[in-house]
Design a protein around this motif. Structure first.
Motif, PDB file in Angstrom:
ATOM      1  N   GLU A   1      56.862   8.929  58.293  1.00 36.09           N
ATOM      2  CA  GLU A   1      55.809   9.247  57.319  1.00 36.09           C
ATOM      3  C   GLU A   1      54.447   9.433  57.985  1.00 36.09           C
ATOM      4  O   GLU A   1      53.543  10.038  57.410  1.00 36.09           O
ATOM      5  N   LEU A   2      54.284   8.936  59.206  1.00 33.74           N
ATOM      6  CA  LEU A   2      53.009   9.064  59.926  1.00 33.74           C
ATOM      7  C   LEU A   2      52.984  10.250  60.883  1.00 33.74           C
ATOM      8  O   LEU A   2      51.943  10.573  61.435  1.00 33.74           O
ATOM      9  N   LYS A   3      54.109  10.924  61.042  1.00 33.32           N
ATOM     10  CA  LYS A   3      54.183  12.053  61.981  1.00 33.32           C
ATOM     11  C   LYS A   3      53.195  13.159  61.628  1.00 33.32           C
ATOM     12  O   LYS A   3      52.670  13.826  62.503  1.00 33.32           O
ATOM     13  N   GLN A   4      52.944  13.355  60.340  1.00 35.08           N
ATOM     14  CA  GLN A   4      52.007  14.408  59.917  1.00 35.08           C
ATOM     15  C   GLN A   4      50.616  14.192  60.494  1.00 35.08           C
ATOM     16  O   GLN A   4      49.872  15.134  60.734  1.00 35.08           O
ATOM     17  N   CYS A   5      50.255  12.946  60.732  1.00 36.87           N
ATOM     18  CA  CYS A   5      48.931  12.623  61.261  1.00 36.87           C
ATOM     19  C   CYS A   5      48.780  13.039  62.713  1.00 36.87           C
ATOM     20  O   CYS A   5      47.650  13.186  63.186  1.00 36.87           O
ATOM     21  N   LEU A   6      49.870  13.246  63.403  1.00 35.66           N
ATOM     22  CA  LEU A   6      49.805  13.691  64.790  1.00 35.66           C
ATOM     23  C   LEU A   6      49.179  15.076  64.881  1.00 35.66           C
ATOM     24  O   LEU A   6      48.583  15.429  65.892  1.00 35.66           O
TER      25      LEU A   6
ATOM     26  N   LYS B   1      43.035   1.096  67.759  1.00 37.01           N
ATOM     27  CA  LYS B   1      44.477   0.825  67.686  1.00 37.01           C
ATOM     28  C   LYS B   1      44.768  -0.271  66.672  1.00 37.01           C
ATOM     29  O   LYS B   1      45.706  -0.167  65.892  1.00 37.01           O
ATOM     30  N   SER B   2      43.943  -1.300  66.673  1.00 38.54           N
ATOM     31  CA  SER B   2      44.123  -2.415  65.749  1.00 38.54           C
ATOM     32  C   SER B   2      44.015  -1.950  64.297  1.00 38.54           C
ATOM     33  O   SER B   2      44.835  -2.310  63.452  1.00 38.54           O
ATOM     34  N   VAL B   3      43.005  -1.143  64.017  1.00 36.17           N
ATOM     35  CA  VAL B   3      42.809  -0.631  62.658  1.00 36.17           C
ATOM     36  C   VAL B   3      43.988   0.239  62.258  1.00 36.17           C
ATOM     37  O   VAL B   3      44.529   0.115  61.147  1.00 36.17           O
ATOM     38  N   LEU B   4      44.417   1.118  63.138  1.00 34.69           N
ATOM     39  CA  LEU B   4      45.527   2.017  62.822  1.00 34.69           C
ATOM     40  C   LEU B   4      46.816   1.235  62.561  1.00 34.69           C
ATOM     41  O   LEU B   4      47.583   1.592  61.664  1.00 34.69           O
ATOM     42  N   GLU B   5      47.036   0.188  63.309  1.00 33.99           N
ATOM     43  CA  GLU B   5      48.225  -0.644  63.074  1.00 33.99           C
ATOM     44  C   GLU B   5      48.158  -1.301  61.697  1.00 33.99           C
ATOM     45  O   GLU B   5      49.161  -1.371  60.984  1.00 33.99           O
ATOM     46  N   ARG B   6      46.967  -1.766  61.324  1.00 34.64           N
ATOM     47  CA  ARG B   6      46.816  -2.460  60.039  1.00 34.64           C
ATOM     48  C   ARG B   6      46.953  -1.533  58.836  1.00 34.64           C
ATOM     49  O   ARG B   6      47.363  -1.975  57.765  1.00 34.64           O
ATOM     50  N   VAL B   7      46.585  -0.264  58.985  1.00 35.04           N
ATOM     51  CA  VAL B   7      46.640   0.656  57.840  1.00 35.04           C
ATOM     52  C   VAL B   7      47.878   1.559  57.877  1.00 35.04           C
ATOM     53  O   VAL B   7      47.993   2.477  57.074  1.00 35.04           O
ATOM     54  N   SER B   8      48.793   1.291  58.764  1.00 32.55           N
ATOM     55  CA  SER B   8      49.951   2.165  58.917  1.00 32.55           C
ATOM     56  C   SER B   8      50.892   2.140  57.704  1.00 32.55           C
ATOM     57  O   SER B   8      51.782   2.972  57.608  1.00 32.55           O
ATOM     58  N   PHE B   9      50.675   1.242  56.773  1.00 32.20           N
ATOM     59  CA  PHE B   9      51.492   1.199  55.557  1.00 32.20           C
ATOM     60  C   PHE B   9      51.170   2.359  54.618  1.00 32.20           C
ATOM     61  O   PHE B   9      51.962   2.709  53.748  1.00 32.20           O
ATOM     62  N   ASP B  10      49.992   2.978  54.800  1.00 34.74           N
ATOM     63  CA  ASP B  10      49.536   4.067  53.927  1.00 34.74           C
ATOM     64  C   ASP B  10      49.204   5.298  54.780  1.00 34.74           C
ATOM     65  O   ASP B  10      48.186   5.312  55.471  1.00 34.74           O
ATOM     66  N   PRO B  11      50.047   6.333  54.738  1.00 37.34           N
ATOM     67  CA  PRO B  11      49.815   7.517  55.581  1.00 37.34           C
ATOM     68  C   PRO B  11      48.458   8.190  55.361  1.00 37.34           C
ATOM     69  O   PRO B  11      47.841   8.650  56.323  1.00 37.34           O
ATOM     70  N   MET B  12      47.976   8.228  54.132  1.00 44.09           N
ATOM     71  CA  MET B  12      46.682   8.870  53.870  1.00 44.09           C
ATOM     72  C   MET B  12      45.539   8.086  54.522  1.00 44.09           C
ATOM     73  O   MET B  12      44.647   8.662  55.140  1.00 44.09           O
ATOM     74  N   LEU B  13      45.570   6.782  54.377  1.00 36.69           N
ATOM     75  CA  LEU B  13      44.556   5.924  54.985  1.00 36.69           C
ATOM     76  C   LEU B  13      44.646   5.991  56.515  1.00 36.69           C
ATOM     77  O   LEU B  13      43.623   6.028  57.209  1.00 36.69           O
TER      78      LEU B  13
END
Length: 65
Positions: free
Chosen positions: A55-60, A10-22
């Motif tokens: 922008e992150l919905k695609q990752c779902l 969760k921590s990593v995902l929060e930190r990289v949420s600025f970039d949808p690909m990452l």
């Protein structure tokens, strides 16, 4: 130990949420490492986390497949 991995993910995902690909890449890594019940928790967390981030919905799709 499992709780630690889930929290770390969760921590990593929060930190990289600025970039949808990452974000998607890190999510794919998490899927390989987490236990099934942790994936259920992560799905729920992702639904709440991405409410204001279209922008992150695609990752779902990665989690639901």
């Amino acid at each position: 130990m499992s709780k630690v991995m889930y929290d770390y993910t969760k921590s990593v995902l929060e930190r990289v949420s600025f970039d949808p690909m990452l974000f998607c890449k890190e999510l794919e890594k998490a899927i390989k490492m987490l236990l099934p019940y942790e994936m259920d928790q992560l799905r729920e967390w992702l639904l709440n986390f991405t409410i204001g981030k279209p922008e992150l919905k695609q990752c779902l799709l990665i989690v639901n497949s």
